[in-house]
Design a protein around this motif. Structure first.
Motif, PDB file in Angstrom:
ATOM      1  N   SER A  35     109.410  48.422 -78.710  1.00 35.76           N
ATOM      2  CA  SER A  35     110.179  47.186 -78.547  1.00 35.76           C
ATOM      3  C   SER A  35     109.451  46.072 -79.297  1.00 35.76           C
ATOM      4  O   SER A  35     108.223  46.057 -79.364  1.00 35.76           O
ATOM      5  N   LYS A  36     110.227  45.179 -79.879  1.00 34.62           N
ATOM      6  CA  LYS A  36     109.667  44.066 -80.651  1.00 34.62           C
ATOM      7  C   LYS A  36     110.178  42.768 -80.055  1.00 34.62           C
ATOM      8  O   LYS A  36     111.390  42.585 -79.883  1.00 34.62           O
ATOM      9  N   HIS A  37     109.236  41.872 -79.731  1.00 33.68           N
ATOM     10  CA  HIS A  37     109.579  40.580 -79.153  1.00 33.68           C
ATOM     11  C   HIS A  37     108.861  39.473 -79.928  1.00 33.68           C
ATOM     12  O   HIS A  37     107.720  39.670 -80.369  1.00 33.68           O
ATOM     13  N   ASP A  77     107.769  48.687 -88.711  1.00 35.92           N
ATOM     14  CA  ASP A  77     107.110  48.313 -87.462  1.00 35.92           C
ATOM     15  C   ASP A  77     106.390  49.510 -86.849  1.00 35.92           C
ATOM     16  O   ASP A  77     105.293  49.384 -86.307  1.00 35.92           O
ATOM     17  N   HIS A  78     106.996  50.688 -86.955  1.00 33.72           N
ATOM     18  CA  HIS A  78     106.341  51.896 -86.457  1.00 33.72           C
ATOM     19  C   HIS A  78     105.066  52.184 -87.226  1.00 33.72           C
ATOM     20  O   HIS A  78     104.048  52.545 -86.659  1.00 33.72           O
ATOM     21  N   GLN A  82     109.355  54.858 -78.222  1.00 39.78           N
ATOM     22  CA  GLN A  82     110.339  53.830 -77.896  1.00 39.78           C
ATOM     23  C   GLN A  82     109.678  52.453 -77.975  1.00 39.78           C
ATOM     24  O   GLN A  82     109.229  51.896 -76.980  1.00 39.78           O
ATOM     25  N   GLN A 123     111.912  36.779 -77.127  1.00 34.17           N
ATOM     26  CA  GLN A 123     113.214  37.205 -77.637  1.00 34.17           C
ATOM     27  C   GLN A 123     113.072  38.589 -78.269  1.00 34.17           C
ATOM     28  O   GLN A 123     112.207  38.794 -79.120  1.00 34.17           O
ATOM     29  N   LYS A 124     113.938  39.514 -77.855  1.00 30.22           N
ATOM     30  CA  LYS A 124     113.871  40.874 -78.368  1.00 30.22           C
ATOM     31  C   LYS A 124     114.542  40.966 -79.732  1.00 30.22           C
ATOM     32  O   LYS A 124     115.589  40.354 -79.961  1.00 30.22           O
ATOM     33  N   GLN A 125     113.928  41.737 -80.642  1.00 26.29           N
ATOM     34  CA  GLN A 125     114.467  41.917 -81.985  1.00 26.29           C
ATOM     35  C   GLN A 125     114.631  43.398 -82.287  1.00 26.29           C
ATOM     36  O   GLN A 125     114.060  44.267 -81.616  1.00 26.29           O
ATOM     37  N   ASP A 126     115.414  43.665 -83.355  1.00 30.98           N
ATOM     38  CA  ASP A 126     115.602  45.052 -83.777  1.00 30.98           C
ATOM     39  C   ASP A 126     114.307  45.606 -84.371  1.00 30.98           C
ATOM     40  O   ASP A 126     113.496  44.876 -84.943  1.00 30.98           O
ATOM     41  N   ILE A 127     114.154  46.915 -84.227  1.00 34.88           N
ATOM     42  CA  ILE A 127     112.969  47.607 -84.718  1.00 34.88           C
ATOM     43  C   ILE A 127     113.233  48.177 -86.105  1.00 34.88           C
ATOM     44  O   ILE A 127     114.291  48.769 -86.353  1.00 34.88           O
ATOM     45  N   LEU A 128     112.281  47.993 -87.005  1.00 34.60           N
ATOM     46  CA  LEU A 128     112.337  48.568 -88.343  1.00 34.60           C
ATOM     47  C   LEU A 128     111.315  49.690 -88.457  1.00 34.60           C
ATOM     48  O   LEU A 128     110.362  49.773 -87.669  1.00 34.60           O
TER      49      LEU A 128
END
Length: 407
Positions: free
Chosen positions: A346-348, A328-329, A344, A320-325
């Motif tokens: 992506s978080k899953h 996270d970077h 770019q 499931q894809k989630q928003d990036i904070l």
């Protein structure tokens, strides 16, 4: 020619122990159960019957192989010794027995919920440890029971319960006649709070692994896997007609953070590791809180067994894809970009429930910690996956999760 009666006079009485068969097919006792039976004494001739003593004993014994010393070192601890009251035997002493007569002495014991206070009087680092040492340990590795029990033990450390009979020899006042019969004990136990696994070398409940789609290139993402200690598995009551095999479930949480697609999940397998941890000196702390290096010296050791449990195909599990904070970077390996040129990412996330069921091929015992011997269980969870990229090389990541077994 020798008189045959002279050899008969030198033959000592025969002692036999018969347990009352009230265990059906289970062949074990638990706390609160009554252990009863008959001690039969048969004499070959008219002899004065010696003083008879009947005990229910629990002992732990450890053997060490020491390379720098000849032979073996042994440690034995009698943690339970209940004596049958003399006045309940109803045999006046002394008794002049008749040739071939059989004297039957009934005995009756109740397995206690806790050990006597004198069983554990050494220093411990907490009241919780002292209390755990007062619980009855389970029968483990008993040579008298090993003929029909596969409890993943070894001959280096065992816990044994036995009915023991001692009688002074009427033919030799300086010697004692003995006989014993081993019984199997699986005490009741309760689920303990989850263990603190941080900094413990025995357990690994979370891991992070860097991924790269092309060998020797920069990391393309980070795979995180985490598991919580599952609820304890309660052993079924074999004395009832229902022998259901009750299991538990390990919840696995996955997270992928990267610039590519998350890896393709393949299989997840579970393996049970059985550890019997022992020491020549009483434990001041729980052995499973010790380091592996400290368990390997000459006065401490570990006997281990590995039992395969299951292997499941999980290729149908979806991410499931989630928003990036921004955090996270910052946590991504090799991320050294300015805020205006962030990659770019992506978080899953995903989750998997792994069912755990104990096999019928082993007679495992409840988790316990005693003064000298402990039984500990670990679950190894191994996740295999395949990275996206030109090679699609299979890889895996594993965890080591504590498991408690109760009765």
């Amino acid at each position: 020619m020798a008189n045959p009666s002279c050899g008969l006079l030198r033959t000592p009485p025969k002692i036999d122990i018969q347990l009352k068969q009230n265990q059906s097919a289970a062949e074990y006792y638990t706390t609160g159960d009554v252990v009863e039976g008959i001690v039969s004494i048969t004499v070959p001739n008219d002899l004065p019957l010696g003083i008879v003593q009947i005990y229910l004993q629990g002992i732990s014994k450890i053997r060490f192989h020491r390379a720098l010393q000849h032979g073996r070192a042994k440690t034995q601890h009698t943690f339970l010794s209940l004596r049958h009251p003399q006045d309940e035997m109803k045999i006046p002493m002394p008794v002049i027995t008749s040739k071939g007569h059989e004297y039957r002495i009934p005995f009756y014991f109740v397995l206690p919920d806790k050990l006597p206070s004198r069983s554990c009087n050494h220093f411990t680092k907490s009241e919780q440890i002292a209390d755990s040492h007062m619980n009855l340990p389970a029968t483990v590795g008993d040579p008298g029971c090993q003929a029909y029990i596969n409890d993943s033990s070894s001959d280096k450390a065992y816990v044994s319960y036995r009915i023991r009979v001692k009688m002074s020899n009427p033919l030799d006042g300086n010697s004692v006649l003995t006989n014993m019969k081993c019984i199997r004990v699986l005490p009741h136990s309760f689920e303990e709070p989850p263990l603190e696994t941080m900094g413990n070398e025995l357990y690994l409940t979370q891991r992070v692994k860097s991924l790269n789609t092309v060998p020797f290139c920069n990391n393309s993402g980070r795979l995180s896997i985490k598991a919580l200690q599952p609820r304890a598995i309660r052993l079924p009551d074999l004395k009832t007609a229902i022998h259901e095999n009750i299991g538990t479930t390990v919840a696995i949480d996955l997270e992928f953070l990267g610039t590519k697609l998350p890896p393709k999940l393949r299989t997840i397998s579970s393996t049970l590791k059985v550890l019997t941890i022992y020491g020549a000196m009483p434990w001041e702390n729980h052995p499973n809180a010790m380091t592996l290096s400290s368990l390997g010296n000459g006065n401490r050791g570990v006997c281990s067994d590995v039992i395969s449990l299951s292997k499941l195909c999980i290729d149908s599990v979806r991410w499931q894809k989630q928003d990036i904070l921004l955090s996270d970077h910052e946590s991504l390996p090799n991320a050294s970009h300015e805020n205006d040129s962030l990659p770019q990412l992506s978080k899953h996330i995903s989750s998997i429930a792994v069912p755990i069921t104990l096999p019928d091929t082993h007679s495992l015992v409840p988790t316990f910690h005693s003064c000298f011997i402990s039984r500990v269980y670990l679950l190894e969870i191994c996740l295999s996956y395949c990275q996206h990229g030109p090679l699609r090389v299979p890889a895996h990541i594993s965890l080591m999760v504590p498991l408690q077994i109760t009765k």
